[in-house]
Design a protein around this motif. Sequence first.
Motif, PDB file in Angstrom:
ATOM      1  N   LEU A 175       0.818  -1.215   0.000  1.00 24.30           N
ATOM      2  CA  LEU A 175       0.000   0.000   0.000  1.00 24.30           C
ATOM      3  C   LEU A 175       0.847   1.259   0.000  1.00 24.30           C
ATOM      4  CD1 LEU A 175      -2.718  -1.088   2.582  1.00 24.30           C
ATOM      5  CD2 LEU A 175      -2.823  -1.212   0.104  1.00 24.30           C
ATOM      6  N   SER A 176       1.972   1.212   0.686  1.00 26.70           N
ATOM      7  CA  SER A 176       2.885   2.363   0.760  1.00 26.70           C
ATOM      8  C   SER A 176       4.244   1.837   1.188  1.00 26.70           C
ATOM      9  CB  SER A 176       2.357   3.396   1.769  1.00 26.70           C
ATOM     10  OG  SER A 176       2.378   2.861   3.080  1.00 26.70           O
ATOM     11  N   LYS A 177       5.190   2.749   1.390  1.00 29.08           N
ATOM     12  CA  LYS A 177       6.529   2.347   1.813  1.00 29.08           C
ATOM     13  C   LYS A 177       6.524   1.780   3.230  1.00 29.08           C
ATOM     14  CE  LYS A 177       9.044   5.634  -1.125  1.00 29.08           C
ATOM     15  NZ  LYS A 177       9.996   6.788  -1.151  1.00 29.08           N
ATOM     16  N   THR A 178       5.500   2.121   3.989  1.00 31.69           N
ATOM     17  CA  THR A 178       5.477   1.699   5.400  1.00 31.69           C
ATOM     18  C   THR A 178       4.398   0.668   5.706  1.00 31.69           C
ATOM     19  OG1 THR A 178       4.024   3.564   5.946  1.00 31.69           O
ATOM     20  CG2 THR A 178       6.420   3.900   6.181  1.00 31.69           C
ATOM     21  N   ARG A 179       3.540   0.355   4.738  1.00 28.02           N
ATOM     22  CA  ARG A 179       2.452  -0.584   5.027  1.00 28.02           C
ATOM     23  C   ARG A 179       2.233  -1.562   3.883  1.00 28.02           C
ATOM     24  NH1 ARG A 179      -4.033   0.182   5.779  1.00 28.02           N
ATOM     25  NH2 ARG A 179      -4.393  -1.792   6.844  1.00 28.02           N
ATOM     26  N   ALA A 180       2.191  -2.837   4.238  1.00 24.54           N
ATOM     27  CA  ALA A 180       1.880  -3.896   3.282  1.00 24.54           C
ATOM     28  C   ALA A 180       0.968  -4.901   3.966  1.00 24.54           C
ATOM     29  CB  ALA A 180       3.156  -4.573   2.796  1.00 24.54           C
ATOM     30  N   ILE A 181       0.074  -5.476   3.191  1.00 26.19           N
ATOM     31  CA  ILE A 181      -0.874  -6.451   3.729  1.00 26.19           C
ATOM     32  C   ILE A 181      -0.704  -7.766   2.991  1.00 26.19           C
ATOM     33  CG2 ILE A 181      -3.324  -7.038   3.929  1.00 26.19           C
ATOM     34  CD1 ILE A 181      -3.910  -4.152   4.495  1.00 26.19           C
ATOM     35  N   ASP A 182      -0.585  -8.856   3.752  1.00 26.50           N
ATOM     36  CA  ASP A 182      -0.452 -10.188   3.168  1.00 26.50           C
ATOM     37  C   ASP A 182      -1.822 -10.831   3.000  1.00 26.50           C
ATOM     38  OD1 ASP A 182       2.397 -10.530   2.912  1.00 26.50           O
ATOM     39  OD2 ASP A 182       2.468 -10.449   5.093  1.00 26.50           O
ATOM     40  N   PHE A 183      -1.895 -11.710   2.008  1.00 22.62           N
ATOM     41  CA  PHE A 183      -3.109 -12.484   1.759  1.00 22.62           C
ATOM     42  C   PHE A 183      -2.736 -13.963   1.715  1.00 22.62           C
ATOM     43  CE2 PHE A 183      -4.017  -8.337   0.131  1.00 22.62           C
ATOM     44  CZ  PHE A 183      -5.388  -8.155   0.214  1.00 22.62           C
ATOM     45  N   ARG A 184      -3.466 -14.790   2.443  1.00 25.49           N
ATOM     46  CA  ARG A 184      -3.316 -16.234   2.344  1.00 25.49           C
ATOM     47  C   ARG A 184      -4.303 -16.711   1.285  1.00 25.49           C
ATOM     48  NH1 ARG A 184      -4.646 -19.307   7.627  1.00 25.49           N
ATOM     49  NH2 ARG A 184      -6.751 -19.320   6.759  1.00 25.49           N
ATOM     50  N   VAL A 185      -3.812 -17.435   0.291  1.00 25.22           N
ATOM     51  CA  VAL A 185      -4.602 -17.799  -0.884  1.00 25.22           C
ATOM     52  C   VAL A 185      -4.819 -19.311  -0.927  1.00 25.22           C
ATOM     53  CG1 VAL A 185      -4.748 -17.680  -3.397  1.00 25.22           C
ATOM     54  CG2 VAL A 185      -3.650 -15.825  -2.120  1.00 25.22           C
ATOM     55  N   SER A 186      -6.052 -19.717  -1.159  1.00 24.60           N
ATOM     56  CA  SER A 186      -6.391 -21.140  -1.276  1.00 24.60           C
ATOM     57  C   SER A 186      -7.237 -21.352  -2.521  1.00 24.60           C
ATOM     58  CB  SER A 186      -7.162 -21.608  -0.033  1.00 24.60           C
ATOM     59  OG  SER A 186      -7.620 -22.936  -0.203  1.00 24.60           O
ATOM     60  N   THR A 187      -6.841 -22.302  -3.366  1.00 18.29           N
ATOM     61  CA  THR A 187      -7.622 -22.621  -4.557  1.00 18.29           C
ATOM     62  C   THR A 187      -8.274 -23.989  -4.396  1.00 18.29           C
ATOM     63  OG1 THR A 187      -5.898 -23.791  -5.807  1.00 18.29           O
ATOM     64  CG2 THR A 187      -5.898 -21.385  -5.924  1.00 18.29           C
ATOM     65  N   LEU A 188      -9.447 -24.145  -5.007  1.00 18.88           N
ATOM     66  CA  LEU A 188     -10.186 -25.408  -4.906  1.00 18.88           C
ATOM     67  C   LEU A 188     -10.893 -25.669  -6.238  1.00 18.88           C
ATOM     68  CD1 LEU A 188     -11.237 -27.750  -3.078  1.00 18.88           C
ATOM     69  CD2 LEU A 188     -13.214 -26.292  -2.605  1.00 18.88           C
ATOM     70  N   PRO A 189     -10.568 -26.781  -6.922  1.00 19.07           N
ATOM     71  CA  PRO A 189     -11.230 -27.083  -8.208  1.00 19.07           C
ATOM     72  C   PRO A 189     -12.706 -27.416  -7.999  1.00 19.07           C
ATOM     73  CG  PRO A 189      -9.203 -28.376  -7.910  1.00 19.07           C
ATOM     74  CD  PRO A 189      -9.540 -27.760  -6.580  1.00 19.07           C
ATOM     75  N   LEU A 190     -13.582 -26.705  -8.703  1.00 23.35           N
ATOM     76  CA  LEU A 190     -15.013 -26.996  -8.697  1.00 23.35           C
ATOM     77  C   LEU A 190     -15.426 -27.491 -10.080  1.00 23.35           C
ATOM     78  CD1 LEU A 190     -16.380 -23.846  -6.819  1.00 23.35           C
ATOM     79  CD2 LEU A 190     -15.650 -26.023  -5.833  1.00 23.35           C
ATOM     80  N   ILE A 191     -16.672 -27.870 -10.242  1.00 22.56           N
ATOM     81  CA  ILE A 191     -17.098 -28.415 -11.537  1.00 22.56           C
ATOM     82  C   ILE A 191     -17.140 -27.346 -12.630  1.00 22.56           C
ATOM     83  CG2 ILE A 191     -18.392 -30.322 -10.538  1.00 22.56           C
ATOM     84  CD1 ILE A 191     -20.942 -28.709 -10.889  1.00 22.56           C
ATOM     85  N   HIS A 192     -17.206 -26.061 -12.250  1.00 20.81           N
ATOM     86  CA  HIS A 192     -17.274 -24.990 -13.249  1.00 20.81           C
ATOM     87  C   HIS A 192     -16.052 -24.070 -13.199  1.00 20.81           C
ATOM     88  CE1 HIS A 192     -21.295 -26.182 -14.314  1.00 20.81           C
ATOM     89  NE2 HIS A 192     -21.726 -26.012 -13.087  1.00 20.81           N
ATOM     90  N   GLY A 193     -14.959 -24.526 -12.613  1.00 22.70           N
ATOM     91  CA  GLY A 193     -13.756 -23.702 -12.534  1.00 22.70           C
ATOM     92  C   GLY A 193     -13.145 -23.773 -11.150  1.00 22.70           C
ATOM     93  N   GLU A 194     -12.199 -22.881 -10.885  1.00 26.54           N
ATOM     94  CA  GLU A 194     -11.506 -22.881  -9.606  1.00 26.54           C
ATOM     95  C   GLU A 194     -12.055 -21.801  -8.682  1.00 26.54           C
ATOM     96  OE1 GLU A 194      -6.997 -24.077  -9.650  1.00 26.54           O
ATOM     97  OE2 GLU A 194      -7.379 -22.810 -11.387  1.00 26.54           O
ATOM     98  N   LYS A 195     -12.484 -22.226  -7.487  1.00 32.47           N
ATOM     99  CA  LYS A 195     -12.855 -21.255  -6.463  1.00 32.47           C
ATOM    100  C   LYS A 195     -11.597 -20.832  -5.726  1.00 32.47           C
ATOM    101  CE  LYS A 195     -15.427 -20.400  -2.234  1.00 32.47           C
ATOM    102  NZ  LYS A 195     -16.490 -20.793  -1.307  1.00 32.47           N
ATOM    103  N   ILE A 196     -11.477 -19.540  -5.488  1.00 35.20           N
ATOM    104  CA  ILE A 196     -10.313 -19.010  -4.781  1.00 35.20           C
ATOM    105  C   ILE A 196     -10.798 -18.227  -3.567  1.00 35.20           C
ATOM    106  CG2 ILE A 196      -8.319 -17.477  -4.926  1.00 35.20           C
ATOM    107  CD1 ILE A 196      -8.189 -18.074  -7.901  1.00 35.20           C
ATOM    108  N   VAL A 197     -10.230 -18.532  -2.420  1.00 35.46           N
ATOM    109  CA  VAL A 197     -10.532 -17.793  -1.193  1.00 35.46           C
ATOM    110  C   VAL A 197      -9.251 -17.138  -0.707  1.00 35.46           C
ATOM    111  CG1 VAL A 197     -11.301 -17.929   1.200  1.00 35.46           C
ATOM    112  CG2 VAL A 197     -12.429 -19.313  -0.538  1.00 35.46           C
ATOM    113  N   MET A 198      -9.329 -15.855  -0.429  1.00 31.58           N
ATOM    114  CA  MET A 198      -8.167 -15.094   0.050  1.00 31.58           C
ATOM    115  C   MET A 198      -8.457 -14.584   1.458  1.00 31.58           C
ATOM    116  SD  MET A 198      -7.485 -12.978  -3.504  1.00 31.58           S
ATOM    117  CE  MET A 198      -5.835 -12.466  -3.091  1.00 31.58           C
TER     118      MET A 198
END
Length: 573
Positions: free
Chosen positions: A267-290
Motif C-alpha cells: 500500500l505504501s513504503k510503510t504498510r503492506a498487507i499479506d493475503f493467504r490464498v487457497s484454490t479449490l477445483p469446482l465443476i465450473h472452474g476454480e474457487k479461490i478464497v483469500m
Amino acid sequence: MATLESTKKLGGMARMLVQSSLMSEEEAATLQEKCQSQKASFLAATLAQKKISPKEIALSASQAFGFPFFDLDALEQNLLPDKGIDIKLMQSHRVLLLQQKGNVAYIALSDPTNLHALDTIQFQMGATLFPIVVEDDKLGKWIDKIVESKDTSMSALNASGDDFDLGLEESSEEPEADIMQEVDDAPVVKFLQKILMDAINMGASDLHFEPYEKFYRIRFRVDGVLRDMSQPPLAIKEKLASRIKVISNLDISEKRIPQDGRMKLILSKTRAIDFRVSTLPLIHGEKIVMRILDPSSATLGIEALGYEAPQQEALLKAIHRPYGLVLVTGPTGSGKTVSLYTCLNLLNDPGVNISTAEDPAEIPLAGINQVNVNDKQGLTFAAALKSFLRQDPDIIMIGEIRDLETADMAIKAASTGHMVLSTLHTNDAPTTLSRLLNMGVAPFNIASAVTLITAQRLARRLCKHCKVPLNVPKEALLKVGFTEADLDGSWQLYGAKPGGCEHCNNGYKGRVGIYQVMPITEEIARIIMSHGNAMDIAAQAKREGVKDLRESGLLKVKQGLTSIEEVEAVTNE
C-alpha cells in the motif's frame, strides 16, 4: 372523485392516480404542467413529494393498465439474463429485463405509460415485450446494483490509476507465453487491484471468487457475514484465477488439485498487507478464497480485544509465567490467531527467544522465529516442536494441537521450563480438558502443565451511530440468561437499526470478543486428576467466578456493545 371526462386532459399516469383517488385532479394537473415545462418525469415528481408510496402507485398502475405486479424483493440476481438491455437504456428508461423466453422479453418498469421507453427497448432487443409493473424505488436499487456490477468489470477499470502495487515473488518456472499474456492482461490486473482495495477499505476478512455455470460471483466476509460484492463477466474467471495464482507463486497450469499460497499487497513504503490464498477445483472452474492478514491487528493491544478486567488480568498473569501451557479455543473465525499474536507481541522482547510453528504463519512479527509446517515434507507440528526444544527457546507457540504426539510434546515443553501457547477447536474451556483426555494425554500431565484456557467468540458490534434503544419484557430477558440482579434498571438495552446507516452494515460495524477465561486452579486440577468430566469442571469454574460465554456475551449487551440476537447466535451451543 374526478369523472373520466374531466381527466381526459391528463396524461396516462396522472389520470390513473386521479381515478385511483391517490391524487386530486387539481394536484395532478398542476404537477403535470410543472413536469412538462421542466421536461421531467411525472412519476419521479410524484414520488419526490412523498405523499404516495411507490407500492401504492405500482399496485394501482397494475390494476388500471392490466399488467401483472411483481415484488422485486423476491428477485435473485443470478437468475437475471446475462445479456439483455443496453446498460445506458436501462438507466435512462428505468427498465429491467427479468426474463427472456424465445421472442418474448419480460420487462420490469414502474411507469407502464412510458410508451417511448417500450418502443426503444423493443427496437433494441428485436423481441415482443411483456411489461411487468414494479415499485420504482426497488427498481432503482436493482438498476444501480447491476450498473455497479458492470462498472467493476473490465471496461471501467482501464482508466484506473491506483498508487499501489502487487508484490510478486519470483517463480522458479517460466510460464508459457500464452498463459502469461492472460495473466498480464491490464484490465484483469486493475480489476483485481480494485477488488483487493475495496476489501481492505470495507474491513473484510476474506474474499471469495466463485465460478458457477452461468455467472461468476465475488463475495466479501465483513464482520463475519458474507456479502455479494460483484458479478463480473463469466469470461473473466480463467484470467482472474491465473493472475491470482501467479502473484501467489502457485502453479497456474495445475487446475486439478487444491493449492495454497501467499501474496502481498504493497500500500505504501510503510504498510503492506499479506493475503493467504487457497484454490479449490469446482465443476465450473476454480474457487479461490483469500484471507486478509493485516499485521497491524497484532499490535492493537490487549485492551482492544474486549477482555473484561478480571479476564485480562488472569490472561496476563498466565502468559507472563516462566512456564506452563496456555490454550486458546474456539471455532474457525473466532479470533484465536489475533489473540495469540497479541500475547506474543506483549512477550516479544530482545531478551526472549520466541519460536512459532504455524500452518501457515499468518502475521509476520519481527523478532519472532516463525516456521511454516509442511506435513508432506515431514515438518509437522510435533517435528517443529521437537526442533524448537533444541533451539534454546523461552516461549513457543504452536498453531494448533491436532494429535496426541503434538499434545505430548507441548506438555513436555510446558513442564520443562517453557511457556507454550496453542489453540484447540473446542466449544468452551471445560470441554478442552476433556478433549485432551480423549486424545490420550494423562490426567496428571494435564493438571500439572495447563495453566489457563480461554474460549472465545466474535460477535458483531452495534453501530454507535444508529443503534436503537429497545424495550423487551422482563420474562424474555430472563429466558435469554439475565438474572433478576441484572435487571436493576441501571442499563439500556440496544438493538441494530434495520437497514443500518451510512457508517455500518445493517446496524453493525466491527466485532467484539466474547471470552471465557478459566485458570486451572487446585480444585479444577483435582477434578482432572480424578477423571472428572467437562460438566464437573464447568460447575467448579462457575463456583470460582468464571463467566461462561453466554454470561460474558450478556455483559457486552449490558454495556451496549452488541445485541441479544448476536450473543444468542454465537453462544448457542
